[in-house]
Enzyme design. Structure first.
Site, PDB file in Angstrom:
ATOM      1  N   GLU A  80     -19.174   0.964  29.531  1.00 54.69           N
ATOM      2  CA  GLU A  80     -19.045   1.768  28.319  1.00 54.69           C
ATOM      3  C   GLU A  80     -17.670   2.431  28.280  1.00 54.69           C
ATOM      4  O   GLU A  80     -17.229   2.979  29.287  1.00 54.69           O
ATOM      5  CB  GLU A  80     -20.139   2.843  28.276  1.00 54.69           C
ATOM      6  CG  GLU A  80     -20.232   3.540  26.935  1.00 54.69           C
ATOM      7  CD  GLU A  80     -21.413   4.503  26.845  1.00 54.69           C
ATOM      8  OE1 GLU A  80     -21.892   4.756  25.740  1.00 54.69           O
ATOM      9  OE2 GLU A  80     -21.858   5.004  27.901  1.00 54.69           O
ATOM     10  N   MET A  96     -24.648   5.378  34.433  1.00 53.05           N
ATOM     11  CA  MET A  96     -24.571   4.453  33.308  1.00 53.05           C
ATOM     12  C   MET A  96     -25.910   3.775  33.095  1.00 53.05           C
ATOM     13  O   MET A  96     -26.530   3.271  34.029  1.00 53.05           O
ATOM     14  CB  MET A  96     -23.475   3.416  33.562  1.00 53.05           C
ATOM     15  CG  MET A  96     -23.277   2.470  32.403  1.00 53.05           C
ATOM     16  SD  MET A  96     -22.799   3.337  30.891  1.00 53.05           S
ATOM     17  CE  MET A  96     -23.454   2.202  29.660  1.00 53.05           C
ATOM     18  N   GLU A  97     -26.326   3.741  31.808  1.00 52.38           N
ATOM     19  CA  GLU A  97     -27.673   3.342  31.419  1.00 52.38           C
ATOM     20  C   GLU A  97     -27.861   1.842  31.271  1.00 52.38           C
ATOM     21  O   GLU A  97     -28.497   1.369  30.318  1.00 52.38           O
ATOM     22  CB  GLU A  97     -28.039   4.018  30.105  1.00 52.38           C
ATOM     23  CG  GLU A  97     -27.191   3.606  28.889  1.00 52.38           C
ATOM     24  CD  GLU A  97     -26.016   4.510  28.612  1.00 52.38           C
ATOM     25  OE1 GLU A  97     -25.499   4.507  27.468  1.00 52.38           O
ATOM     26  OE2 GLU A  97     -25.582   5.223  29.529  1.00 52.38           O
ATOM     27  N   ASN A  98     -27.340   1.030  32.172  1.00 45.59           N
ATOM     28  CA  ASN A  98     -27.530  -0.413  32.076  1.00 45.59           C
ATOM     29  C   ASN A  98     -29.015  -0.742  31.990  1.00 45.59           C
ATOM     30  O   ASN A  98     -29.829  -0.183  32.726  1.00 45.59           O
ATOM     31  CB  ASN A  98     -26.927  -1.097  33.299  1.00 45.59           C
ATOM     32  CG  ASN A  98     -25.535  -0.589  33.599  1.00 45.59           C
ATOM     33  OD1 ASN A  98     -24.649  -0.641  32.762  1.00 45.59           O
ATOM     34  ND2 ASN A  98     -25.342  -0.074  34.799  1.00 45.59           N
ATOM     35  N   GLY A 142     -20.293   9.529  37.378  1.00 47.41           N
ATOM     36  CA  GLY A 142     -21.433   9.866  36.542  1.00 47.41           C
ATOM     37  C   GLY A 142     -22.537   8.856  36.718  1.00 47.41           C
ATOM     38  O   GLY A 142     -22.870   8.466  37.840  1.00 47.41           O
ATOM     39  N   GLU A 163     -25.802   9.809  23.062  1.00 47.27           N
ATOM     40  CA  GLU A 163     -25.773  10.696  24.219  1.00 47.27           C
ATOM     41  C   GLU A 163     -26.578  11.972  23.988  1.00 47.27           C
ATOM     42  O   GLU A 163     -27.244  12.471  24.900  1.00 47.27           O
ATOM     43  CB  GLU A 163     -24.324  11.031  24.584  1.00 47.27           C
ATOM     44  CG  GLU A 163     -23.497   9.826  24.999  1.00 47.27           C
ATOM     45  CD  GLU A 163     -24.108   9.064  26.169  1.00 47.27           C
ATOM     46  OE1 GLU A 163     -24.907   9.650  26.937  1.00 47.27           O
ATOM     47  OE2 GLU A 163     -23.794   7.874  26.325  1.00 47.27           O
ATOM     48  N   HIS A 193     -32.166   6.362  27.612  1.00 47.68           N
ATOM     49  CA  HIS A 193     -31.275   5.376  26.980  1.00 47.68           C
ATOM     50  C   HIS A 193     -31.913   3.989  26.900  1.00 47.68           C
ATOM     51  O   HIS A 193     -31.474   3.164  26.087  1.00 47.68           O
ATOM     52  CB  HIS A 193     -29.972   5.263  27.761  1.00 47.68           C
ATOM     53  CG  HIS A 193     -28.918   6.255  27.379  1.00 47.68           C
ATOM     54  ND1 HIS A 193     -28.497   6.431  26.079  1.00 47.68           N
ATOM     55  CD2 HIS A 193     -28.172   7.097  28.138  1.00 47.68           C
ATOM     56  CE1 HIS A 193     -27.538   7.346  26.046  1.00 47.68           C
ATOM     57  NE2 HIS A 193     -27.333   7.777  27.276  1.00 47.68           N
ATOM     58  N   GLU A 221     -30.678   8.848  31.690  1.00 48.28           N
ATOM     59  CA  GLU A 221     -30.387   7.406  31.697  1.00 48.28           C
ATOM     60  C   GLU A 221     -31.619   6.598  31.329  1.00 48.28           C
ATOM     61  O   GLU A 221     -31.513   5.572  30.647  1.00 48.28           O
ATOM     62  CB  GLU A 221     -29.855   6.983  33.072  1.00 48.28           C
ATOM     63  CG  GLU A 221     -28.638   7.750  33.553  1.00 48.28           C
ATOM     64  CD  GLU A 221     -27.486   7.762  32.565  1.00 48.28           C
ATOM     65  OE1 GLU A 221     -27.354   6.808  31.769  1.00 48.28           O
ATOM     66  OE2 GLU A 221     -26.709   8.734  32.577  1.00 48.28           O
TER      67      GLU A 221
END
Length: 833
Positions: free
Chosen positions: A137, A282-284, A280, A337, A318, A315
């Site tokens: 992202e 990440m919302e994979n 941080g 977000e 998301h 996360e």
């Protein structure tokens, strides 16, 4: 076919514009990606090789477009014909004369894997094992393989990954097959395995993932889900310690979101991968990647555990809002977000976790950051123009996350919580696997609530700044920051009387305002608490009697959120020049005498430390730290608060008695021992032998960072040079908590004169950060801003740099916010002098 080595020098990858994205989305639709990834070159070197095969349709045969690729292209064919690589430039390869149905094949290699731009290769310093993570992202997938890197061209992805034999490869779903690589398959002569993953659902390019390394793995079957936790081997003992808690939070979150959204997470496997040197999370889809700094090396405090739980829920949210349903363009990034942030706190309170005080934790930390950003020249409407992706990077800020979260909480209060959830259910049902705009969500909520939100939306989302709600003479005045029309607000006023030296609630008055002045019928009371339950995003100023009661009896309010609101009001008054730092420290320390909420105790201790170190004039820093230390000392005898109190004491210890209290606990707790050594070093009592011994004894692979931080705390130019080189020249300090540790101990408030040259160096180095990854850029600028020691000259130069032509939007945004906070700090110091 042409080789990349034969091509001319390329320019920096261009930032995709909204106009370009809309034109490309109107022209093509992607059927699928098949991506072959060779990671064997990363075992002993920097290179990853990929072949991206993209099947896509074109609505206008004969037209042209371009594919994004910020790696070195080795070869490219479109529908079987070689493409001219001599015109590949700025991260874009032109695709001429498209057919109705197309197949594009691009072979590429990326050797720039050490900067966290899309991909990072890390060597664990403790055992020399190599780990690789990706995070894409907003538009970093193009740095690893060729793709149409924009959120509204969603497609299934199929991955086949060749990796060293000792590595585990993780992607968005479980592998369908893992088998030894054929001889000659790998790019280097090393034993390898091939991991074949099934197709993902239709996903945007920024939420696919490939992580790899010799991870330690923990798995658990829970409620029909196959849950996985992964970390590097040197953190195995800490992951094992925290596994039960992480698995239980994951179970609670999946059950809560699946039930509340009326749509269970549709995939059996859900992995969480904790990786080194990531700032941080990440919302994979199905495989969240986040910093392994949250696999704490010492038993975490309640606030640390709550922060980690919030990230986990954020996360996970998301998976529905962002992955399942995705914004069409980055102008609705805030919604992505803000929703996940709101949903995280909502879930912590409602899903059966222990963190039922999560809204108080949010108010004391993240919401105050939202207010800080919203009062600065760097503020912007929640919804605004995002002409290109570079501007989207600038909008990853506290307005997007914290103010956005607060606005969604206000929307839920405005329409009613039940109606809000029904609207969400309709939204996910109607738009699953698609792309949306804000109006799609607002329309769904409005229909569920039976309310017209056409005026609410622009009022809250299209203007910047924070309204102020004041109570005087039985009337409320609501003042917009620009003197214009205030936003509509829905909030509560709880009235209290003091009886037998106790605050008693006597009435709750709901208010729904659409005008600048509102008459309210309130009972006689000693305190009218405005915005009780913290339903709206606004500064509050009660009448004089209420304010005096609020500040003097903050600790007597009956619930953690009300007490957090009192502390937050005092903080806001300091920021706006209405209270001195000493007054704020007094309010917070007085409340801590009776406080029993773990999150409020830890938050108030942190706020008091910050007020003393950053907002007080130099001659008051020491006496205010003494006041904080005395309060923390008293709390160390309370079992529930002992560790946060000891940490606050270690940061503020001012007498021999303070260090004596710390001596025995520090002998048994390494994190505390590092903090004590740092405080002593700051005061000029640096012990090299103790630092060396502790570094050798500490099992944390980042123990060298703690030692560096202690050395950097000294009032010594050579020690500062060493820390600065690691932070900003060589950039060897990992992102996340390690960066915070070194940065905080570098900028010590009593060392302003010594540190003056480094404040200049900070500004000198900022332009070079523009080419770094999103998390790295934001982390370095924010964490290392020299609040405690900077002066008016620095402020003026920072503003000049922010306003200079060509300054990257993300750098400009962070500088404007930081400079405004510094301006307010300088004013507060002058007020208290």
């Amino acid at each position: 076919m042409e080789r990349m080595s034969d091509a001319p020098t390329r320019t920096e990858p261009a930032s995709l514009t909204q106009v370009e994205a809309e034109a490309r989305a109107a022209l093509i639709s992607v059927r699928r990606y098949d991506i072959a990834v060779d990671m064997t070159g990363l075992l002993d070197g920097p290179t990853i090789e990929c072949v991206s095969t993209i099947a896509f349709e074109c609505a206008e045969p004969g037209a042209s477009t371009f594919v994004d690729c910020a790696a070195d292209i080795r070869s490219a064919t479109l529908n079987g014909r070689d493409l001219d690589l001599s015109i590949f430039d700025a991260g874009r390869l032109p695709l001429p004369d498209l057919a109705a149905d197309n197949v594009l094949v691009v072979a590429s290699a990326q050797s720039d894997t050490g900067r966290s731009v899309g991909i990072l290769r890390t060597v664990d310093p403790s055992d020399k094992l190599v780990y690789v993570w990706t995070s894409f992202e907003p538009d970093a997938a193009r740095y690893v393989w060729a793709c149409f890197d924009q959120p509204d061209l969603k497609a299934p992805h199929g991955f086949v990954v060749t990796a060293p034999e000792s590595w585990t490869v993780l992607s968005n779903s479980a592998p369908d097959q893992v088998e030894p690589a054929d001889e000659g398959t790998a790019s280097v002569e090393t034993p390898a395995r091939v991991w074949t993953f099934g197709d993902t659902p239709p996903l945007s390019t920024y939420v696919v993932v490939v992580n790899a390394g010799p991870f330690v793995e923990l798995r658990r079957e829970v409620d029909g889900y196959d849950l996985g936790l992964y970390a590097r081997q040197s953190l195995a003992r800490y992951l094992d310690r925290d596994a039960d808690e992480l698995f239980e939070l994951t179970r609670q979150g999946l059950a809560w979101f699946g039930g509340q959204f009326d749509q269970p997470f549709p995939q059996r496997r859900y992995d969480q991968v904790f990786v080194p040197n990531m700032g941080g999370a990440m919302e994979n889809w199905g495989c969240v990647t986040w910093t392994d700094a949250v696999i704490y090396r010492s038993p975490p405090t309640y606030a640390q555990r709550q922060a980690r739980a919030s990230v986990l829920m954020h996360e996970m949210a998301h998976m529905w809002f962002g992955d399942l349903v995705t914004m069409r363009w980055w102008d609705d990034l805030w919604l992505n977000e803000a929703f996940a942030s709101w949903a995280a706190t909502w879930a912590l309170v409602g899903a059966g976790t222990e963190h039922t005080d999560a809204w108080a934790g949010f108010l004391c930390a993240l919401k105050l950051e939202g207010y800080r950003a919203d009062m600065s020249p760097g503020t912007h409407p929640i919804r605004g123009d995002v002409p290109d992706v570079a501007q989207a990077m600038a909008n990853f800020d506290a307005i997007t996350y914290s103010k956005g979260q607060s606005v969604l909480k206000q929307l839920s209060a405005y329409v009613g919580d039940d109606a809000f959830v029904r609207g969400l259910q309709a939204y996910f049902r109607d738009h699953a696997w698609g792309n949306t705009r804000l109006d799609d969500l607002i329309d769904a909520v409005a229909a569920a609530a039976g309310r017209d939100l056409s005026s609410w939306t622009p009022a809250w989302l299209d203007s910047a700044g924070t309204d102020t709600i004041r109570l005087a003479d039985g009337a409320l005045s609501i003042v917009a920051p620009d003197g214009g029309v205030p936003r509509p607000h829905r909030f509560d006023i709880v009235s209290y009387v003091v009886r037998d030296d106790v605050l008693h609630a006597v009435a709750t008055t709901p208010v729904e305002s659409t005008e600048a002045s509102v008459e309210v019928d309130l009972p006689e009371a000693d305190l009218h608490l405005l915005n009780a339950n913290d339903l709206t995003f606004a500064a509050v100023r009660p009448d004089a009697t209420s304010l005096a009661t609020l500040l003097s009896r903050a600790g007597d309010l009956p619930d953690p959120l009300s007490r957090a609101l009192a502390g937050g009001t005092a903080w806001d008054m300091m920021v706006k020049g209405e209270l001195g730092a000493g007054d704020v420290v007094g309010v917070l320390t007085a409340a801590l005498v009776t406080e029993r909420s773990p999150i409020v105790v830890e938050s108030f201790l942190g706020m008091a430390l910050k007020a003393a170190e950053q907002w007080a004039p130099a001659d008051q820093v020491a006496p205010l730290l003494l006041e904080v230390a005395s309060t923390a000392s008293g709390l160390t005898v309370e079992p529930d608060f002992r560790m946060p109190a000891l940490r606050a004491l270690a940061a503020s210890a001012s007498t021999a008695d303070h260090f004596e209290i710390l001596r025995e606990p520090a002998d048994h707790e390494r994190d505390l021992a590092w903090r004590v050594l740092a405080r002593r070093a700051e005061l000029g009592d640096y012990d090299e032998d103790a630092v060396t011994a502790l570094e050798k004894a500490d099992l944390d692979p980042e123990a060298w960072v703690r030692a560096l931080a202690v050395r950097g705390a000294q009032p010594d130019a050579a020690a500062k040079d060493e820390a600065w080189s690691a932070l900003m020249v060589d950039r060897t300090v990992p992102m996340g908590s390690s960066l915070v540790q070194v940065g905080n101990l570098f900028w010590r408030p009593t060392q302003a004169e010594l540190l003056k040259p480094w404040t200049d160096r900070y500004l000198d180095v900022l332009p070079s950060l523009a080419s770094g990854g999103l998390l790295a850029v934001g982390g370095l600028i924010r964490v290392l801003f020299p609040f405690a020691v900077a002066d008016q000259e620095f402020h003026d130069r920072a503003l000049s740099l922010a306003e200079a032509p060509g300054t990257h939007p993300a750098i400009r945004q962070n500088l404007l916010t930081g400079a405004d906070t510094l301006r307010r700090m300088l004013a507060a110091r002058a007020l208290s002098s």
